[in-house]
Design a protein around this motif. Structure first.
Motif, PDB file in Angstrom:
ATOM      1  N   LYS A   1       0.164  64.518  -8.127  1.00  0.00           N
ATOM      2  CA  LYS A   1      -0.388  65.372  -9.076  1.00  0.00           C
ATOM      3  C   LYS A   1      -2.124  65.667  -8.712  1.00  0.00           C
ATOM      4  CE  LYS A   1      -1.883  64.990 -14.115  1.00  0.00           C
ATOM      5  NZ  LYS A   1      -1.415  66.515 -14.322  1.00  0.00           N
TER       6      LYS A   1
ATOM      7  N   ARG B   1       1.232  59.599  -9.771  1.00  0.00           N
ATOM      8  CA  ARG B   1       1.313  58.483  -8.888  1.00  0.00           C
ATOM      9  C   ARG B   1       0.288  57.527  -9.492  1.00  0.00           C
ATOM     10  NH1 ARG B   1       3.517  59.306  -3.631  1.00  0.00           N
ATOM     11  NH2 ARG B   1       5.182  59.981  -4.803  1.00  0.00           N
TER      12      ARG B   1
ATOM     13  N   CYS C   1     -10.723  59.075  -9.366  1.00  0.00           N
ATOM     14  CA  CYS C   1      -9.907  60.340  -9.473  1.00  0.00           C
ATOM     15  C   CYS C   1     -10.703  61.464 -10.354  1.00  0.00           C
ATOM     16  CB  CYS C   1      -8.228  60.236  -9.756  1.00  0.00           C
ATOM     17  SG  CYS C   1      -7.672  61.746  -9.785  1.00  0.00           S
TER      18      CYS C   1
ATOM     19  N   HIS D   1      -3.301  59.221 -17.143  1.00  0.00           N
ATOM     20  CA  HIS D   1      -3.524  58.065 -16.544  1.00  0.00           C
ATOM     21  C   HIS D   1      -5.055  57.758 -16.315  1.00  0.00           C
ATOM     22  CE1 HIS D   1       0.961  57.592 -15.994  1.00  0.00           C
ATOM     23  NE2 HIS D   1       0.955  58.735 -15.484  1.00  0.00           N
TER      24      HIS D   1
HETATM   25  S1  SF4 Z   1      -5.456  59.826 -12.668  1.00  0.00           S
HETATM   26 FE1  SF4 Z   1      -4.255  58.810 -11.424  1.00  0.00          FE
HETATM   27  S2  SF4 Z   1      -2.310  59.392 -11.706  1.00  0.00           S
HETATM   28 FE2  SF4 Z   1      -3.571  60.772 -12.548  1.00  0.00          FE
HETATM   29  S3  SF4 Z   1      -3.978  62.403 -10.987  1.00  0.00           S
HETATM   30 FE3  SF4 Z   1      -5.569  60.765 -10.704  1.00  0.00          FE
HETATM   31  S4  SF4 Z   1      -4.631  59.470  -9.212  1.00  0.00           S
HETATM   32 FE4  SF4 Z   1      -3.037  60.751  -9.895  1.00  0.00          FE
END
Ligand code: SF4
Length: 220
Positions: free
Chosen positions: A20, A199, A208, A215
């Protein structure tokens, strides 16, 4: 459906970490990966090595600890190619970087060419870890230099002042390709099926850039 560009080692790595995140930052480009201080430092170090090895330009003050490594690289016998671009097509034949038939490609920090052997060097500013990146680059080198039967590689871990070396033989090329073919086919399937599952990992805790992902959490 997004069109797949020639894949690189870093594409495989990023896709496997989180499909993703890979989709948003490297396919749709609707999320920008911020340039961290570590990435900025890594880029300056690579530039400084390139100028030192190709032009004998001294390292800036804050990188003076690398002068000895730069000197040793400059003294290596052979033709030196800094930031050497290598691309291959699906038949593992070398092609131009921007060729329409380019399938996979990568840029070696330093490639030293001799009649019988190629040496690949990669400067690393992060923590020492296992990486198959130079195995892939060795495969590009075998394709690019058809008369060379041996490729030596070395990751130079600048923080820890360590070198991880490996030697590859042309006879092993088909075997060496196998894991990369499996990995690349998973990436190709994701493009074909337009499937980019999340993931979750430690990256979700504020590291991220995909803040809209369910998530995602703030850094604690
Ligand atoms: S927050 Fe976590 S699951 Fe969502 S895109 Fe970023 S790495 Fe992937």
């Amino acid at each position: 459906m997004a069109k797949m560009k020639p894949w690189t080692y870093s594409h495989l790595d990023s896709f496997e970490t989180c499909p993703k995140r890979y989709y948003h930052t490297r396919v749709a480009y609707d999320v920008k990966e911020p340039e961290s201080e570590h990435i900025k430092w890594g880029n300056s170090v690579h530039k400084a090595f390139e100028e030192n090895v190709s032009l004998n330009k001294p390292f800036p003050e804050e990188m003076s600890a690398f002068s000895n490594i730069g000197r040793q690289l400059r003294e290596l016998p052979g033709v030196k190619h800094c930031e050497m671009k290598m691309a291959i097509d699906r038949a593992f034949k070398p092609v131009e970087w921007f060729s329409k038939t380019a399938w996979s490609r990568g840029i070696a920090d330093l490639l030293v060419e001799t009649p019988k052997k190629v040496l690949l060097i990669d400067y690393k500013t992060g923590k020492r870890k296992v990486s198959e990146q130079l195995t892939l680059y060795a495969l590009y080198a075998f394709a690019t230099y058809p008369t060379v039967n041996e490729v030596e590689s070395g990751f130079i871990w600048l923080k820890e002042k360590k070198i991880d070396k490996e030697t590859y033989q042309r006879k092993d090329v088909p075997e060496l390709w196998k894991p990369f073919l499996t990995r690349a086919s998973k990436l190709e399937r994701a493009f074909q099926e337009d499937q980019w599952p999340a993931r979750p990992s430690g990256l979700c805790r504020g590291w991220c850039p995909c803040t809209e992902c369910p998530h995602w959490e703030r850094k604690k």
